[in-house]
Design a protein around this motif. Structure first.
Motif, mmCIF file in Angstrom:
data_model
loop_
_atom_site.group_PDB
_atom_site.id
_atom_site.type_symbol
_atom_site.label_atom_id
_atom_site.label_comp_id
_atom_site.label_asym_id
_atom_site.label_seq_id
_atom_site.Cartn_x
_atom_site.Cartn_y
_atom_site.Cartn_z
ATOM 1 N N VAL A 56 0.844 -1.201 0.000
ATOM 2 C CA VAL A 56 0.000 0.000 0.000
ATOM 3 C C VAL A 56 0.876 1.248 0.000
ATOM 4 N N ASP A 57 0.643 2.127 -0.980
ATOM 5 C CA ASP A 57 1.256 3.457 -1.038
ATOM 6 C C ASP A 57 0.143 4.487 -0.859
ATOM 7 N N LEU A 58 0.347 5.438 0.057
ATOM 8 C CA LEU A 58 -0.749 6.360 0.356
ATOM 9 C C LEU A 58 -0.212 7.615 1.026
ATOM 10 N N ASP A 59 -0.716 8.777 0.592
ATOM 11 C CA ASP A 59 -0.468 10.053 1.256
ATOM 12 C C ASP A 59 -1.805 10.632 1.694
ATOM 13 N N LEU A 60 -1.888 11.044 2.951
ATOM 14 C CA LEU A 60 -3.093 11.670 3.479
ATOM 15 C C LEU A 60 -2.755 13.093 3.891
ATOM 16 N N PRO A 61 -3.316 14.090 3.211
ATOM 17 C CA PRO A 61 -2.968 15.486 3.513
ATOM 18 C C PRO A 61 -3.423 15.899 4.911
ATOM 19 N N ALA A 62 -2.696 16.842 5.491
ATOM 20 C CA ALA A 62 -3.112 17.405 6.768
ATOM 21 C C ALA A 62 -4.444 18.126 6.593
ATOM 22 N N GLY A 63 -5.297 18.020 7.591
ATOM 23 C CA GLY A 63 -6.589 18.692 7.542
ATOM 24 C C GLY A 63 -7.612 18.024 6.659
ATOM 25 N N SER A 64 -7.403 16.732 6.338
ATOM 26 C CA SER A 64 -8.330 16.016 5.466
ATOM 27 C C SER A 64 -9.099 14.963 6.250
ATOM 28 N N PHE A 65 -10.223 14.538 5.683
ATOM 29 C CA PHE A 65 -11.086 13.511 6.265
ATOM 30 C C PHE A 65 -11.140 12.380 5.247
ATOM 31 N N THR A 66 -10.558 11.234 5.597
ATOM 32 C CA THR A 66 -10.475 10.090 4.694
ATOM 33 C C THR A 66 -11.211 8.908 5.307
#
Length: 260
Positions: A37-47
């Motif tokens: 798994v490759d994944l980036d979750l931005p700051a201030g986001s709801f995933t």
């Protein structure tokens, strides 16, 4: 002779993601719970993370949050690599920079709401002020409930206490594992409203595993996981589009199972 100076405006470097996963793998005996798994979750986001039963959702959450160590790959939280951290340093990072909310509220029944909220700081050797605890409870809509014990609160109120407890350390990321799974639909919507507000108002980074398309539709992005692999995503999701995608994934899984 007049000289002029030209100012070159360079674009600001993009902010580092709140959560970064690279090549994440997790084996449980011979089962690949996560498979690259490759994944980036931005700051201030709801995933939101969804997938059929056994797809690896909870394993992804646990590895990303530092509750489980991956077999291979790397995890970064708020720019800090988790790979190679000792158990002590990992525990400190989880305590200070990561918040957790689960389907079961995990409140201590003998403690008041205020005492439950203050517990993470007390375990860290810090004594929060009464104002700090009151503010944390007010932030989740429980002003005036400081002295109530869990048995004196509704399920939704208990989940709000659990949220206040998770947020009092001001974590970089909040992870939720089916946070509305034990609530009725009306109470669940109220908790989802609160989570959405915390992202929009306070810039919280939220990662939530759910099986509910209505809950997932409150997120900015929905990730779909099958057999430990990310197989797609939806931005600006609706309950209808999420439900349709899940129905397709489950039907494909049933067909694959029948062919074996």
């Amino acid at each position: 002779m007049t000289s002029t100076t030209t100012t070159v405006h360079r674009p600001a470097a993009p902010a580092a993601p709140a959560v970064r996963l690279r090549g994440l793998r997790r084996l449980h005996r011979d089962v690949r719970a996560l498979d690259g798994v490759d994944l980036d979750l931005p700051a201030g986001s709801f995933t939101a993370v969804m997938g059929p039963s056994g797809s690896g959702k909870s394993t992804l959450l646990q590895c990303a949050a530092g509750l489980d160590r991956p077999t291979a790959g790397t995890v970064e939280i708020d720019g800090v690599p988790l790979t190679g951290l000792s158990e002590r340093r990992l525990t400190l990072l989880r305590r200070d920079r990561i918040g957790f909310v689960f389907q079961s509220f995990n409140l201590l029944p003998s403690l008041t709401a205020a005492q439950n909220v203050a517990l993470p700081l007390r375990l860290a050797g810090r004594r929060p002020s009464r104002a700090q605890v009151r503010d944390a409870l007010a932030r989740v809509g429980l002003a005036g409930r400081e002295r109530h014990r869990p048995a004196e609160l509704s399920g939704g109120q208990q989940q709000r206490v659990a949220l206040a407890r998770a947020l009092i350390t001001r974590p970089a990321v909040l992870f939720g594992d089916e946070p509305t799974g034990a609530l009725d639909s009306t109470t669940g919507r109220a908790v989802l409203d609160l989570l959405r507000e915390l992202v929009d108002r306070d810039g919280l980074t939220l990662v939530m595993v759910t099986h509910d398309p209505v809950a997932a539709a409150r997120a900015d992005r929905v990730l779909f996981l099958v057999d430990g692999r990310l197989v797609g995503e939806q931005h600006a999701p609706t309950a209808e589009t999420v439900a349709a995608r899940m129905a397709g994934l489950e039907a494909h899984g049933e067909a694959a199972g029948a062919a074996c």
